[in-house]
Design a protein around this motif. Structure first.
Motif, PDB file in Angstrom:
ATOM      1  N   LEU A 276       0.822  -1.214   0.000  1.00  0.00           N
ATOM      2  CA  LEU A 276       0.000   0.000   0.000  1.00  0.00           C
ATOM      3  C   LEU A 276       0.852   1.259   0.000  1.00  0.00           C
ATOM      4  CD1 LEU A 276      -2.818   1.351   0.230  1.00  0.00           C
ATOM      5  CD2 LEU A 276      -2.551   1.205   2.717  1.00  0.00           C
ATOM      6  N   ASP A 277       1.900   1.309   0.825  1.00  0.00           N
ATOM      7  CA  ASP A 277       2.746   2.503   0.892  1.00  0.00           C
ATOM      8  C   ASP A 277       3.406   2.784  -0.458  1.00  0.00           C
ATOM      9  OD1 ASP A 277       2.132   2.935   3.546  1.00  0.00           O
ATOM     10  OD2 ASP A 277       3.872   1.837   4.296  1.00  0.00           O
ATOM     11  N   ASP A 278       3.825   1.725  -1.128  1.00  0.00           N
ATOM     12  CA  ASP A 278       4.416   1.904  -2.453  1.00  0.00           C
ATOM     13  C   ASP A 278       3.395   2.503  -3.414  1.00  0.00           C
ATOM     14  OD1 ASP A 278       6.784   0.858  -1.556  1.00  0.00           O
ATOM     15  OD2 ASP A 278       6.460  -1.141  -2.420  1.00  0.00           O
ATOM     16  N   ALA A 279       2.164   2.011  -3.332  1.00  0.00           N
ATOM     17  CA  ALA A 279       1.116   2.510  -4.226  1.00  0.00           C
ATOM     18  C   ALA A 279       0.796   3.974  -3.948  1.00  0.00           C
ATOM     19  CB  ALA A 279      -0.140   1.659  -4.076  1.00  0.00           C
ATOM     20  N   VAL A 280       0.774   4.360  -2.670  1.00  0.00           N
ATOM     21  CA  VAL A 280       0.526   5.759  -2.314  1.00  0.00           C
ATOM     22  C   VAL A 280       1.635   6.654  -2.855  1.00  0.00           C
ATOM     23  CG1 VAL A 280       0.383   7.403  -0.395  1.00  0.00           C
ATOM     24  CG2 VAL A 280      -0.882   5.246  -0.280  1.00  0.00           C
ATOM     25  N   ASN A 281       2.871   6.240  -2.669  1.00  0.00           N
ATOM     26  CA  ASN A 281       4.006   7.044  -3.145  1.00  0.00           C
ATOM     27  C   ASN A 281       4.016   7.157  -4.666  1.00  0.00           C
ATOM     28  OD1 ASN A 281       4.987   7.562  -0.561  1.00  0.00           O
ATOM     29  ND2 ASN A 281       6.228   5.697  -0.539  1.00  0.00           N
ATOM     30  N   GLU A 282       3.662   6.066  -5.332  1.00  0.00           N
ATOM     31  CA  GLU A 282       3.597   6.091  -6.792  1.00  0.00           C
ATOM     32  C   GLU A 282       2.496   7.028  -7.282  1.00  0.00           C
ATOM     33  OE1 GLU A 282       3.123   2.035  -7.904  1.00  0.00           O
ATOM     34  OE2 GLU A 282       5.069   1.450  -7.069  1.00  0.00           O
ATOM     35  N   LEU A 283       1.371   7.036  -6.577  1.00  0.00           N
ATOM     36  CA  LEU A 283       0.274   7.930  -6.954  1.00  0.00           C
ATOM     37  C   LEU A 283       0.684   9.387  -6.783  1.00  0.00           C
ATOM     38  CD1 LEU A 283      -2.679   8.397  -7.789  1.00  0.00           C
ATOM     39  CD2 LEU A 283      -3.293   8.232  -5.366  1.00  0.00           C
TER      40      LEU A 283
END
Length: 388
Positions: A276-283
């Motif tokens: 999830l954290d990776d997805a937030v940072n990518e967004l």
């Protein structure tokens, strides 16, 4: 003798929509009283909410040995407005052509009825091999605020067990993972002014429109490139992918006024297995690229992590094997949406199998559940009790 269909009709007749929180207490009492009549033990956890409306969560228990299996469902529903097409009143359930229609019939009151019917069958035969606990929670449709989310944060011991079975789920496949969610709000600044003199203003709506076009392209990129190890049951040929949708837009106060800002809400689905954290940072990084040169503000409104269960787990393997005798060979998939398994996945294996099909119109008019799927779930509960 427990009458599954009569109970389900009575439960569906109660408008337990998650907006008004109406009839939560009546639904909890109906479930608890029925469970006690069939010989199960019952505990109701009442949570005190700021709005002072009842927030009961019902725990129904049978058995005292073996594996501790948590069966997860909920009694709150999304709002419904009559008239419907097949039946006029969504809270006056009717049976037609092997289907029981009514708000919550599939999501997820049918599961409660089928599980209780399974419990009644089990108790007639004596002590089960395993301990089964059905949790019928409130507030699931609004993120479990005073349901399982509250229990996880305040009394995690209530959610201890060896195996979690999410029956708020599909009957056409076995779910071994669930998509995470990111909700975000993006505001684009401009310069307001009189609509008669647009040259003197800087319309943020046009900027937002260009941003939306770029977000659509990013969503398509995610669908083609961000794939879960778990496949999708439908719509996608490969693994269940990441997804992004703009779901709300807002701007303006009057016909002849160019607004100061325009905003959107987006829904980003994170596939099972993705951090999830990776997805937030990518967004955040992508929004920064798309909005380069613009004055903007991104706010992450809410996040829910994905999870994925190891298919090689022996208990999971046994569950899959048991299901074949009732459902046949079901595909193993990831869930398009989220579910309450997120509150258990850090402690135990989680498997999703319920009485919902994709065509059951959940959250829409003419919601229904197939009677045959109720019977299948009832039989599966019994198998899990004696054979898992």
């Amino acid at each position: 003798m427990f009458d599954m269909i009569d109970f389900l009709k009575r439960l569906v007749s109660l408008d337990t929509n998650s907006v008004t929180k109406s009839n939560y207490d009546k639904a909890a009492k109906l479930i608890a009283n029925t469970a006690e009549k069939i010989g199960a033990s019952v505990e109701i956890i009442n949570v005190e909410a700021p709005d002072k409306k009842p927030r009961p969560n019902v725990f129904v228990k049978i058995g005292s040995k073996g594996k501790k299996i948590l069966i997860i469902t909920h009694f709150d529903v999304v709002p419904a407005s009559p008239p419907w097409s097949v039946i006029r009143d969504p809270f006056k359930p009717e049976i037609k052509d092997g289907k029981l229609y009514g708000r919550g019939a599939a999501d997820n009151k049918g599961a409660i009825a089928a599980v209780l019917a399974g419990f009644a069958d089990i108790l007639k035969e004596g002590e089960p091999k395993n301990q089964l606990i059905m949790i019928a929670s409130c507030d699931e449709e609004v993120g479990g605020e005073y349901g399982l989310k509250w229990m996880k944060e305040n009394h995690p011991e209530l959610l201890d067990g060896d195996f979690a079975w999410i029956v708020d789920s599909d009957s056409e496949y076995i779910g071994l993972g669930v998509s995470g969610v990111i909700w975000a709000k993006l505001k684009i600044k401009g310069k307001g002014g009189h609509a008669g003199i647009p040259i003197a203003a800087d319309n943020p709506i046009y900027k937002l429109a260009r941003v939306i076009n770029q977000l659509e392209l990013y969503g398509k990129w995610l669908e083609n490139n961000e794939l879960s190890p778990l496949k999708a049951f439908k719509y996608y040929d490969k693994g269940l992918p990441g997804r992004l949708s703009v779901t709300m837009i807002s701007a303006g106060t009057k016909e002849n006024v160019i607004p100061e800002e325009a905003s959107l809400i987006l829904d980003r689905r994170v596939p099972p297995g993705k951090n999830l954290d990776d997805a937030v940072n990518e967004l955040k990084k992508k929004i920064n690229e798309i909005c380069r040169g613009l004055e903007y503000r991104l706010e992450i409104i809410r996040t829910v992590p994905s999870y994925m269960t190891d298919v090689k787990n022996p208990v999971v393997q046994r569950f899959i094997e048991l299901s074949k005798g009732i459902y046949g060979e079901l595909p193993l998939c990831g869930e398009f949406g989220g579910n309450d398994g997120v509150y258990f996945a850090d402690k135990m294996p989680v498997v999703c199998l319920g009485e919902i099909r994709l065509d059951c119109n959940i959250h829409a008019k003419d919601e229904f559940v197939y009677l045959e799927d109720l019977e299948k779930l009832r039989r599966m509960v019994k198998k899990v009790a004696f054979e898992l």
